[in-house]
Design an enzyme around this catalytic site. Structure first.
Site, PDB file in Angstrom:
ATOM      1  N   GLN A 178     -10.537   7.336  -6.200  1.00  0.00           N
ATOM      2  CA  GLN A 178     -11.094   7.859  -5.267  1.00  0.00           C
ATOM      3  C   GLN A 178     -12.306   8.385  -5.810  1.00  0.00           C
ATOM      4  O   GLN A 178     -13.144   7.995  -6.869  1.00  0.00           O
ATOM      5  CB  GLN A 178     -10.111   9.108  -4.983  1.00  0.00           C
ATOM      6  CG  GLN A 178      -8.791   8.470  -4.266  1.00  0.00           C
ATOM      7  CD  GLN A 178      -9.230   8.018  -2.966  1.00  0.00           C
ATOM      8  OE1 GLN A 178     -10.445   8.287  -2.121  1.00  0.00           O
ATOM      9  NE2 GLN A 178      -8.257   7.280  -2.225  1.00  0.00           N
TER      10      GLN A 178
ATOM     11  N   ASP B  93      -8.151  -6.748   0.815  1.00  0.00           N
ATOM     12  CA  ASP B  93      -7.211  -6.683   1.980  1.00  0.00           C
ATOM     13  C   ASP B  93      -8.069  -6.029   3.191  1.00  0.00           C
ATOM     14  O   ASP B  93      -8.772  -5.223   3.071  1.00  0.00           O
ATOM     15  CB  ASP B  93      -6.096  -6.163   1.839  1.00  0.00           C
ATOM     16  CG  ASP B  93      -6.181  -4.589   1.866  1.00  0.00           C
ATOM     17  OD1 ASP B  93      -5.790  -4.035   2.784  1.00  0.00           O
ATOM     18  OD2 ASP B  93      -6.501  -4.098   0.971  1.00  0.00           O
TER      19      ASP B  93
ATOM     20  N   HIS C 134      -6.899 -19.579  12.987  1.00  0.00           N
ATOM     21  CA  HIS C 134      -8.304 -19.926  12.532  1.00  0.00           C
ATOM     22  C   HIS C 134      -8.952 -19.103  11.881  1.00  0.00           C
ATOM     23  O   HIS C 134      -9.423 -19.244  10.614  1.00  0.00           O
ATOM     24  CB  HIS C 134      -9.124 -20.207  13.848  1.00  0.00           C
ATOM     25  CG  HIS C 134     -10.907 -20.316  13.650  1.00  0.00           C
ATOM     26  ND1 HIS C 134     -11.323 -21.499  12.915  1.00  0.00           N
ATOM     27  CD2 HIS C 134     -11.725 -19.468  13.552  1.00  0.00           C
ATOM     28  CE1 HIS C 134     -12.481 -21.200  12.711  1.00  0.00           C
ATOM     29  NE2 HIS C 134     -12.618 -20.176  12.913  1.00  0.00           N
TER      30      HIS C 134
ATOM     31  N   ASP D 144       1.044  -0.925  -0.174  1.00  0.00           N
ATOM     32  CA  ASP D 144       0.240  -0.048   0.022  1.00  0.00           C
ATOM     33  C   ASP D 144       0.858   1.223   0.058  1.00  0.00           C
ATOM     34  O   ASP D 144       2.032   1.218   0.347  1.00  0.00           O
ATOM     35  CB  ASP D 144      -0.828  -0.039   1.215  1.00  0.00           C
ATOM     36  CG  ASP D 144      -2.115   1.034   1.104  1.00  0.00           C
ATOM     37  OD1 ASP D 144      -2.153   1.624   0.210  1.00  0.00           O
ATOM     38  OD2 ASP D 144      -2.990   0.763   2.011  1.00  0.00           O
ATOM     39  N   SER D 145       0.290   2.314  -0.426  1.00  0.00           N
ATOM     40  CA  SER D 145       1.199   3.535  -0.812  1.00  0.00           C
ATOM     41  C   SER D 145       1.680   4.437   0.433  1.00  0.00           C
ATOM     42  O   SER D 145       2.349   5.225   0.297  1.00  0.00           O
ATOM     43  CB  SER D 145       0.481   4.478  -1.844  1.00  0.00           C
ATOM     44  OG  SER D 145      -0.791   4.866  -1.042  1.00  0.00           O
ATOM     45  N   GLY D 146       0.992   4.214   1.422  1.00  0.00           N
ATOM     46  CA  GLY D 146       0.973   5.489   2.625  1.00  0.00           C
ATOM     47  C   GLY D 146      -0.126   6.260   2.375  1.00  0.00           C
ATOM     48  O   GLY D 146      -0.312   7.271   3.236  1.00  0.00           O
TER      49      GLY D 146
ATOM     50  N   CYS E 199      -8.763 -25.809  15.188  1.00  0.00           N
ATOM     51  CA  CYS E 199      -9.765 -26.590  15.351  1.00  0.00           C
ATOM     52  C   CYS E 199      -9.457 -28.203  15.183  1.00  0.00           C
ATOM     53  O   CYS E 199     -10.644 -28.876  16.227  1.00  0.00           O
ATOM     54  CB  CYS E 199     -10.981 -26.375  14.297  1.00  0.00           C
ATOM     55  SG  CYS E 199     -11.556 -24.641  14.200  1.00  0.00           S
TER      56      CYS E 199
ATOM     57  N   GLY F 161     -10.489   5.035  -0.797  1.00  0.00           N
ATOM     58  CA  GLY F 161     -11.281   6.289  -0.247  1.00  0.00           C
ATOM     59  C   GLY F 161     -12.796   5.998   0.426  1.00  0.00           C
ATOM     60  O   GLY F 161     -12.908   4.731   0.919  1.00  0.00           O
TER      61      GLY F 161
ATOM     62  N   CYS G 284     -14.377 -26.482  10.367  1.00  0.00           N
ATOM     63  CA  CYS G 284     -12.935 -26.310   9.909  1.00  0.00           C
ATOM     64  C   CYS G 284     -11.944 -27.086  10.051  1.00  0.00           C
ATOM     65  O   CYS G 284     -11.987 -27.927  10.977  1.00  0.00           O
ATOM     66  CB  CYS G 284     -12.838 -24.944  10.981  1.00  0.00           C
ATOM     67  SG  CYS G 284     -11.136 -24.079  10.669  1.00  0.00           S
TER      68      CYS G 284
ATOM     69  N   CYS H 139      -8.552 -26.279  10.266  1.00  0.00           N
ATOM     70  CA  CYS H 139      -7.193 -25.410  10.771  1.00  0.00           C
ATOM     71  C   CYS H 139      -6.877 -26.171  11.715  1.00  0.00           C
ATOM     72  O   CYS H 139      -7.444 -26.913  12.293  1.00  0.00           O
ATOM     73  CB  CYS H 139      -7.609 -24.001  10.959  1.00  0.00           C
ATOM     74  SG  CYS H 139      -8.257 -23.757  12.681  1.00  0.00           S
TER      75      CYS H 139
END
Ligand SMILES: [Zn+2]
Length: 379
Positions: free
Chosen positions: A205, A281, A353, A76-78, A327, A232, A322, A324
């Site tokens: 944006q 994300d 999890h 990500d750009s900041g 679990c 945005g 699940c 994982c």
């Protein structure tokens, strides 16, 4: 559905991008992420710029060499820090504003900003020592070249849901000018840093204003970006957010990937996939896990609060469906005990999890799509 090719591997989309702000997903190792089936990570340029510094990361092989995650990386750009340390502090909001009846602004509005914006870039005061740092579109590209992620994003200005249309428009136009400058800087810095196969994607944006969103999507799509991120303010409600996504996606080419920045509840992901978004994300799944909130499709609201006393004697796994490591081996009662007593092992077990849940959720969405069905939230 799609398949995103990078120099460090392929990502099947729609996909969840795990958040590794400082080059690590909190509480778990890179081996953990591999075994969970995580495909791609996103780090934060602003945080890595402050510590350990982009030169250090580059010297150690970029993010791939430095962190040991050899698969695809994004940075990500900041731009989000321009928002989170600036307008978000002043207005006391997140990407979707909480609204309290009868109040113009949420109660946690501080009025204090750590960011000063100019046409040239953003001055951001360090969260560590208060020192001022200048981020221009060119400087952000230089830093991202040194970090060496496969997909990088240009500096943008993320606006707040409390910015009016005039301000949002001015910020959007500045973001467009910064996008052009970032593209030029990206060309000029070809060969800098450890990864010669980086892609620079554009950020759209325009807040929750239809005309601005459409203009921004068309403008950014007309520039030479191989992919797009939707950034945005997404408005003041889920319905606003879905509309913003619809306006934006309808102006984008169908043969280039779309990423939705910072959104990732399981319902939101599903609604955004239906509207044509490929990548997400969000820090929420891992942050919630550390706070004791674990995902389960069989619980009301798809989550359970492990802190609740009702789990003290519960021998069942967090989620019976699940697969994982948490679990497969541990009961709700044991995890409840670890959380209540502040044991460090809880952070890893809870995070494993929730991440596995996100990976399986995306795999299920892809499965539904490949069978020709539009996935629905389970009732
Ligand atoms: Zn699990």
């Amino acid at each position: 559905m799609g398949r995103l090719h990078t120099a460090h591997g392929t990502v099947d989309t729609p996909a969840f991008v795990a958040v590794a702000t400082r080059g690590t997903v909190k509480a778990v190792s890179m081996e953990d992420l591999e075994s969970l089936g995580v495909q791609i990570l996103i780090a934060n340029t602003y945080h890595l710029y402050l510590r350990p510094g982009p030169e250090t990361v580059a010297e150690l092989g970029g993010l791939h060499g430095f962190t040991g995650w050899r698969g695809p990386w994004m940075t990500d750009s900041g731009g989000f820090q321009v928002f989170s340390l600036g307008a978000a502090k002043v207005h006391g909001v997140g990407k979707i504003a909480p609204i309290f009846p009868g109040e113009a602004r949420p109660r946690n509005a501080s009025g204090i900003s750590l960011v000063k914006l100019t046409e040239d870039g953003a001055w951001i005061r360090s969260i560590f020592d208060g020192a001022k740092h200048f981020f221009s579109p060119e400087e952000v590209i230089r830093v991202e070249r040194l970090l060496g992620a496969d997909i990088i994003l240009p500096l943008d200005e993320c606006t707040s849901p409390f910015h009016d249309e005039a301000y949002t428009k001015a910020a959007m136009e500045r973001t467009h000018r910064w996008a052009e400058r970032a593209l030029l800087a990206f060309e000029r810095t070809q060969g800098l840093g450890p990864n010669p196969h980086q892609e620079l994607w554009g950020i759209i944006q325009g807040g929750a204003y239809e005309e601005l969103r459409r203009t921004s999507a068309k403008t950014i799509a007309s520039m030479d970006f191989p992919g797009f991120a939707i950034g945005g303010s997404l408005g003041r409600s889920k319905e606003d957010m879905y509309r913003v996504i619809e306006w934006t996606v309808s102006e984008l080419p169908t043969d280039k990937p779309r990423h939705l920045l910072g959104i990732g509840t399981i319902e939101d992901i599903l609604e955004a996939v239906k509207r044509g978004v490929d990548l997400f994300d969000c820090a929420a799944p891992t942050r919630l896990a550390r706070n004791g909130t674990l995902f389960s499709l069989t619980e009301p609201g798809f989550r359970l609060n492990l802190d609740s006393a009702r789990f003290r004697h519960d021998p069942r796994p967090v989620d019976e469906t699940c697969d994982c490591p948490t679990c497969r081996k541990y009961s709700r009662a044991y995890l409840h005990h670890l959380l209540r007593t502040g044991e460090l092992s809880y952070f890893r077990l809870g995070t494993l999890h929730n991440l596995r849940f996100m990976v399986r959720w995306m795999a299920w969405i892809r499965e539904e799509l490949s069978s020709g069905r539009l996935p629905e939230v389970p009732k």
